[in-house]
Design a protein around this motif. Structure first.
Motif, mmCIF file in Angstrom:
data_model
loop_
_atom_site.group_PDB
_atom_site.id
_atom_site.type_symbol
_atom_site.label_atom_id
_atom_site.label_comp_id
_atom_site.label_asym_id
_atom_site.label_seq_id
_atom_site.Cartn_x
_atom_site.Cartn_y
_atom_site.Cartn_z
ATOM 1 N N LEU A 185 -33.891 57.651 -52.797
ATOM 2 C CA LEU A 185 -34.403 59.014 -52.930
ATOM 3 C C LEU A 185 -35.082 59.453 -51.643
ATOM 4 O O LEU A 185 -34.919 60.597 -51.195
ATOM 5 N N ARG A 186 -35.815 58.534 -51.038
ATOM 6 C CA ARG A 186 -36.483 58.845 -49.768
ATOM 7 C C ARG A 186 -35.472 59.208 -48.692
ATOM 8 O O ARG A 186 -35.628 60.200 -47.970
ATOM 9 N N LEU A 187 -34.432 58.415 -48.568
ATOM 10 C CA LEU A 187 -33.423 58.680 -47.546
ATOM 11 C C LEU A 187 -32.684 59.988 -47.806
ATOM 12 O O LEU A 187 -32.373 60.738 -46.883
ATOM 13 N N ALA A 188 -32.421 60.267 -49.082
ATOM 14 C CA ALA A 188 -31.711 61.507 -49.416
ATOM 15 C C ALA A 188 -32.550 62.739 -49.083
ATOM 16 O O ALA A 188 -32.034 63.725 -48.534
ATOM 17 N N THR A 189 -33.835 62.697 -49.401
ATOM 18 C CA THR A 189 -34.674 63.873 -49.159
ATOM 19 C C THR A 189 -34.926 64.094 -47.679
ATOM 20 O O THR A 189 -35.181 65.237 -47.260
ATOM 21 N N ARG A 190 -34.877 63.069 -46.882
ATOM 22 C CA ARG A 190 -35.128 63.227 -45.444
ATOM 23 C C ARG A 190 -34.048 64.050 -44.745
ATOM 24 O O ARG A 190 -34.277 64.569 -43.653
ATOM 25 N N TRP A 191 -32.886 64.171 -45.363
ATOM 26 C CA TRP A 191 -31.804 64.943 -44.769
ATOM 27 C C TRP A 191 -31.976 66.438 -44.985
ATOM 28 O O TRP A 191 -31.288 67.242 -44.358
ATOM 29 N N VAL A 192 -32.884 66.836 -45.866
ATOM 30 C CA VAL A 192 -33.036 68.258 -46.204
ATOM 31 C C VAL A 192 -34.002 68.906 -45.211
ATOM 32 O O VAL A 192 -35.160 68.486 -45.107
ATOM 33 N N PRO A 193 -33.560 69.937 -44.478
ATOM 34 C CA PRO A 193 -34.458 70.623 -43.528
ATOM 35 C C PRO A 193 -35.597 71.314 -44.272
ATOM 36 O O PRO A 193 -35.357 72.133 -45.164
ATOM 37 N N ARG A 194 -36.832 70.981 -43.925
ATOM 38 C CA ARG A 194 -37.976 71.519 -44.651
ATOM 39 C C ARG A 194 -38.090 73.033 -44.492
ATOM 40 O O ARG A 194 -38.431 73.744 -45.437
ATOM 41 N N ARG A 195 -37.778 73.554 -43.318
ATOM 42 C CA ARG A 195 -37.924 74.990 -43.093
ATOM 43 C C ARG A 195 -36.886 75.800 -43.869
ATOM 44 O O ARG A 195 -37.075 76.996 -44.097
ATOM 45 N N ALA A 196 -35.840 75.147 -44.288
ATOM 46 C CA ALA A 196 -34.764 75.881 -44.961
ATOM 47 C C ALA A 196 -35.037 76.105 -46.446
ATOM 48 O O ALA A 196 -34.382 76.946 -47.071
ATOM 49 N N VAL A 197 -35.992 75.381 -47.017
ATOM 50 C CA VAL A 197 -36.168 75.422 -48.474
ATOM 51 C C VAL A 197 -37.428 76.152 -48.924
ATOM 52 O O VAL A 197 -37.637 76.355 -50.114
ATOM 53 N N GLY A 198 -38.280 76.534 -47.995
ATOM 54 C CA GLY A 198 -39.528 77.180 -48.384
ATOM 55 C C GLY A 198 -40.672 76.176 -48.466
ATOM 56 O O GLY A 198 -40.468 74.959 -48.517
ATOM 57 N N PHE A 199 -41.901 76.707 -48.512
ATOM 58 C CA PHE A 199 -43.082 75.843 -48.404
ATOM 59 C C PHE A 199 -43.217 74.867 -49.560
ATOM 60 O O PHE A 199 -43.284 73.646 -49.362
ATOM 61 N N TRP A 200 -43.269 75.354 -50.800
ATOM 62 C CA TRP A 200 -43.547 74.455 -51.921
ATOM 63 C C TRP A 200 -42.392 73.503 -52.216
ATOM 64 O O TRP A 200 -42.634 72.321 -52.502
ATOM 65 N N PRO A 201 -41.134 73.927 -52.124
ATOM 66 C CA PRO A 201 -40.063 72.936 -52.222
ATOM 67 C C PRO A 201 -40.155 71.860 -51.138
ATOM 68 O O PRO A 201 -39.852 70.690 -51.388
ATOM 69 N N SER A 202 -40.612 72.238 -49.950
ATOM 70 C CA SER A 202 -40.751 71.226 -48.895
ATOM 71 C C SER A 202 -41.872 70.243 -49.210
ATOM 72 O O SER A 202 -41.790 69.064 -48.861
ATOM 73 N N ILE A 203 -42.918 70.716 -49.902
ATOM 74 C CA ILE A 203 -43.986 69.805 -50.329
ATOM 75 C C ILE A 203 -43.447 68.810 -51.347
ATOM 76 O O ILE A 203 -43.780 67.614 -51.316
ATOM 77 N N VAL A 204 -42.611 69.287 -52.261
ATOM 78 C CA VAL A 204 -41.985 68.379 -53.231
ATOM 79 C C VAL A 204 -41.142 67.331 -52.504
ATOM 80 O O VAL A 204 -41.204 66.128 -52.817
ATOM 81 N N LEU A 205 -40.372 67.753 -51.518
ATOM 82 C CA LEU A 205 -39.553 66.809 -50.757
ATOM 83 C C LEU A 205 -40.421 65.797 -50.028
ATOM 84 O O LEU A 205 -40.099 64.603 -49.987
ATOM 85 N N ASP A 206 -41.531 66.251 -49.444
ATOM 86 C CA ASP A 206 -42.438 65.321 -48.765
ATOM 87 C C ASP A 206 -43.058 64.337 -49.749
ATOM 88 O O ASP A 206 -43.293 63.169 -49.421
ATOM 89 N N THR A 207 -43.329 64.804 -50.967
ATOM 90 C CA THR A 207 -43.899 63.920 -51.985
ATOM 91 C C THR A 207 -42.902 62.843 -52.393
ATOM 92 O O THR A 207 -43.290 61.715 -52.724
ATOM 93 N N LEU A 208 -41.619 63.166 -52.368
ATOM 94 C CA LEU A 208 -40.575 62.197 -52.713
ATOM 95 C C LEU A 208 -40.290 61.212 -51.580
ATOM 96 O O LEU A 208 -39.548 60.250 -51.774
ATOM 97 N N ASP A 209 -40.886 61.442 -50.432
ATOM 98 C CA ASP A 209 -40.677 60.573 -49.267
ATOM 99 C C ASP A 209 -41.624 59.371 -49.366
ATOM 100 O O ASP A 209 -42.663 59.308 -48.702
ATOM 101 N N GLN A 210 -41.276 58.434 -50.232
ATOM 102 C CA GLN A 210 -42.130 57.286 -50.524
ATOM 103 C C GLN A 210 -41.418 55.980 -50.184
ATOM 104 O O GLN A 210 -40.187 55.896 -50.248
ATOM 105 N N ARG A 211 -42.225 54.981 -49.855
ATOM 106 C CA ARG A 211 -41.721 53.623 -49.705
ATOM 107 C C ARG A 211 -42.156 52.823 -50.932
ATOM 108 O O ARG A 211 -43.286 52.977 -51.397
#
Length: 288
Positions: free
Chosen positions: A162-188
């Motif tokens: 899940l971490r690797l998949a979310t890292r491919w998504v450009p944060r600026r392309a999805v908006g602020f709060w969706p990008s926060i969700v993606l950053d939250t999913l960036d876990q080890r």
């Protein structure tokens, strides 16, 4: 109004370990406000509120607690507890040279704010508490976070994938709060499991008898229809704190997508805390 923003770091030494914590400062001056994030979320989630407060002349700092965001993420569950997080906030204030601050946060950040007020009341000018996790949230918390602990321990590849998949998504392309969700999913897996484990089996918040001794002015924001952060917990806390005001949000999304009303309430509250005469410093912890 544009405000200055800068990133900083400081280090904590404990039991042979040295951990790095990162923070962002907004604005300047001596009217300090510290904002804390939710569990597993980055400090960037508080950026909109931090900018709104700083635009009114407050000096705001957002902190990545240990195990979160861009701070270090040790894999030892003993590194994580609400008390340890509160001590990190106090270390931040010492690092900044801030005698006092208004302390605020969301969910985990709300509980940590209460813990700071319980263990070091002389450092707290006021409290902004959104979505506290207290007595009525135990079952929902287990349901929400136990699967994360199990995934980290027994299916770590799922967390990594899940971490690797979310890292491919450009944060600026999805908006602020969706990008926060993606950053939250960036876990080890190991650090994530350690954070959840440490919070599961440690002190979650000051108990009721300690909460009733917290005399700092406070606003407590509760959301209706929020299963993880029960409305009843926010109402109960507002009744326990001697100088608290209860604020009902329209929904869990109001402060995310229509923040003007709650930003104004938080700003006016923080400014009022700094306009009030400074309370006498207390040398020891309050007891009941």
């Amino acid at each position: 109004m544009l405000v200055s923003e800068s990133v900083g770091q400081f280090f904590l030494d404990s039991e042979g370990h040295r951990d790095r914590l990162e923070y962002t400062e907004y604005g300047s001056g001596d009217s300090w406000v510290v904002l804390l994030h939710g569990q597993l979320m980055p400090r960037r989630m508080q950026q909109p509120l931090a900018r709104a407060l700083a635009a009114e002349g407050l000096h705001v700092v957002t902190l990545d607690l240990l195990g979160h965001g861009r701070s270090d993420r040790p894999a030892d569950p003993q590194a994580y507890s609400v008390t340890a997080f509160a001590e990190q906030v106090l270390a931040l204030l010492d690092h900044l040279g801030a005698p006092q601050a208004v302390i605020g946060g969301t969910s985990l950040g709300a509980n940590v704010s209460l813990e700071v007020a319980a263990i070091a009341p002389e450092r707290v000018r006021g409290l902004i508490v959104e979505m506290p996790v207290l007595d009525n949230a135990v079952e929902a918390g287990i349901i929400a976070f136990a699967p994360l602990l199990l995934a980290a321990r027994f299916a770590p590849i799922s967390v990594t994938a899940l971490r690797l998949a979310t890292r491919w998504v450009p944060r600026r392309a999805v908006g602020f709060w969706p990008s926060i969700v993606l950053d939250t999913l960036d876990q080890r897996p190991a650090p994530m499991g350690a954070v959840v484990h440490g919070l599961f089996f440690g002190r979650v918040a000051p108990p009721a008898r300690e909460r009733r001794t917290i005399t700092a002015p406070a606003i407590v924001v509760g959301h209706p229809a929020d299963p993880i952060h029960p409305f009843a917990d926010a109402q109960m806390l507002a009744g326990e704190l001697p100088n608290a005001t209860f604020v009902e949000a329209g929904s869990i999304l109001e402060w995310r997508y229509r923040p003007e009303r709650l930003d104004r309430i938080a700003t006016n509250f923080a400014l009022s805390c700094w306009r009030a005469p400074r309370r006498a410093r207390r040398a020891s912890r309050s007891t009941s």
